[in-house]
Scaffold this active site. Structure first.
Site: not given
Length: 443
Positions: A222-225
């Site tokens: 993913s592009g975040d947590d």
């Protein structure tokens, strides 16, 4: 595919099920569908029976909603549900009460693709089925500042109880992927989540003000947590006062170069407690378990237990931040200080690491009760000059290499003889077992 409102449906299954055709020497033929679920279902519906067309182009909003209203259980093996790229297909909802505003904008939020509230006994499961959020449409608008409301999530369930999300693939969500909020008794198992690593805010799984949640056997890029644990934002979260507690995360594999495998916060103003994470594997991920908070958040993050992390190519192994300055608005209470205490890490192996730890508490409000044991960290060839960076923290360590900062050299207790604490009691959600279910559909 339009957002699906499930406000009065009490039982729903959206499934992509294994199909075994069985011939019959009679005028009717039957197909048997097999799946695993907390509770087995006795009814089924196919969107094709309601006018749905699986050509990847036809808008099946009405067909899908009709099937859901009929307690949908079938959508064909290997199916892909495509999210619509039309703002008019997504109703606008009020901001969540524990946030006070949307996260992307001050206004409300677009309803999620699969959305429900006040539900009980919800199953979203499948075999090789995919929900494609077609997120690039939303990411471009977000980056261009063209959205008045917060982007939709792929799955959001509110004020609900007994939820199963399993054995599906989620790709390219407009924003967060799975968001149970104000809910309890949640099982997320065997889910694959994939988004470009530079896509904005594509968190994997976000339990938010939830009780008794189990996340296991999930694979997330993913592009975040990959997993982000939350409970409301500043004064709104404090007033709403619903913590996330009794959370299990196990056998998680994460790739997220700009974020954490597991993040606690930064919106944690209802409190976070009793988090148990084990068997966590991360590759090219910014940090292992990160705590994010700030002055004005209030509440607490306490009794966090982590054991068995295998980390490969990391910026930080341990990261705690007390100066995460994003606020809902300017009305937060500067005297609302968060309590961060009882944070336990053990049995960790990490390689190719830029910095072992960056632990930054709050001046006058130190993070206490930090325990790290049996951690072996191999530094990258071009690692940071400062291997550890610590301020306003207190704790103890045992068997940690390279040697931690002096602020973690507190007096060791007898409990550390076997390493940092990890609870031995069994949470209620761990007693939930999936049943083997099947049904026959007349064709």
């Amino acid at each position: 595919m339009k957002n699906i409102l499930l406000c009065i449906v009490t039982i729903i299954t959206l499934s992509f099920l294994t199909t075994n055709a069985q011939g019959r020497k009679v005028s009717q033929s039957y197909e048997t569908y097999e799946y695993t679920a907390i509770t087995c279902r006795s009814h089924s519906a196919s969107i094709t029976d309601f006018g749905g067309v699986g050509d990847g182009k036809t808008l099946n909003t009405k067909a899908f909603q009709s099937a859901v209203d009929h307690l949908s259980q079938y959508s064909s093996d290997d199916a892909t549900l495509l999210a619509a790229q039309d703002l008019e297909e997504y109703p606008v909802l009020k901001a969540l009460p524990s946030y006070g505003r949307g996260r992307d904008a001050a206004g409300g939020r677009f309803a999620s693709l699969v959305f429900g509230t006040n539900l009980s006994d919800v199953i979203i499961t499948g075999n090789n089925g995919t929900i494609d959020g077609q997120g690039s449409f939303w990411w471009q608008k977000f980056h261009g500042g063209k959205l008045k409301y917060t982007r939709p999530y792929l799955i959001e369930l509110m004020f609900s109880d007994t939820i199963q999300i399993s054995n599906i693939t989620l790709i390219d969500s407009p924003s967060w992927n799975i968001h149970p909020v104000y809910s309890s008794n949640i099982l997320v198992k065997g889910v694959t989540i994939i988004a470009p690593v530079k896509s904005p805010n594509t968190d994997g799984i976000n339990p938010d003000s939830c009780t008794n949640t189990r996340i296991e056997d999930c694979y997330i890029i993913s592009g975040d947590d990959c997993v982000a644990v939350k409970s409301g934002w500043d004064e709104y979260g404090i007033a709403f006062g619903m913590p996330t507690k009794h959370l299990i995360i196990r056998r998680l594999t994460c790739v997220s170069p700009y974020s954490a495998a597991i993040a606690l916060g930064s919106e944690m103003s209802g409190g976070i407690e009793d988090v148990r994470a084990e068997d966590i594997t991360a590759y090219q991920t910014e940090s292992g378990v990160r705590i994010k908070t700030a002055v004005g958040r209030g509440a607490f993050v306490r009794n966090v237990y982590v054991r068995g992390m295998s980390l490969h190519t990391m910026k930080w192994v341990f990261w705690m931040t007390g100066n995460y300055k994003a606020h809902a608005d300017s009305h937060y209470d500067p005297h609302a200080l968060p309590e961060i205490t009882g944070i336990n890490y053990r049995d960790i192996v990490a390689e190719n690491v830029s910095m072992a730890g960056r632990l930054e508490g709050i001046s006058g409000d130190p993070f206490t009760g930090i325990c790290i044991s049996n951690a072996t960290i191999s530094m990258a060839v071009k690692h940071k000059k400062a291997i550890w960076m610590c301020s306003d923290v207190e704790g103890v360590t045992s068997g940690v290499d390279p040697k931690p900062c002096d602020l973690l050299d507190g007096k060791q207790s007898e409990k550390m003889d076997g390493g940092c604490e990890f609870p031995s009691d069994v949470l209620e959600i761990d007693n939930v077992e999936l049943k083997s279910c099947s049904y026959q559909n007349v064709t």
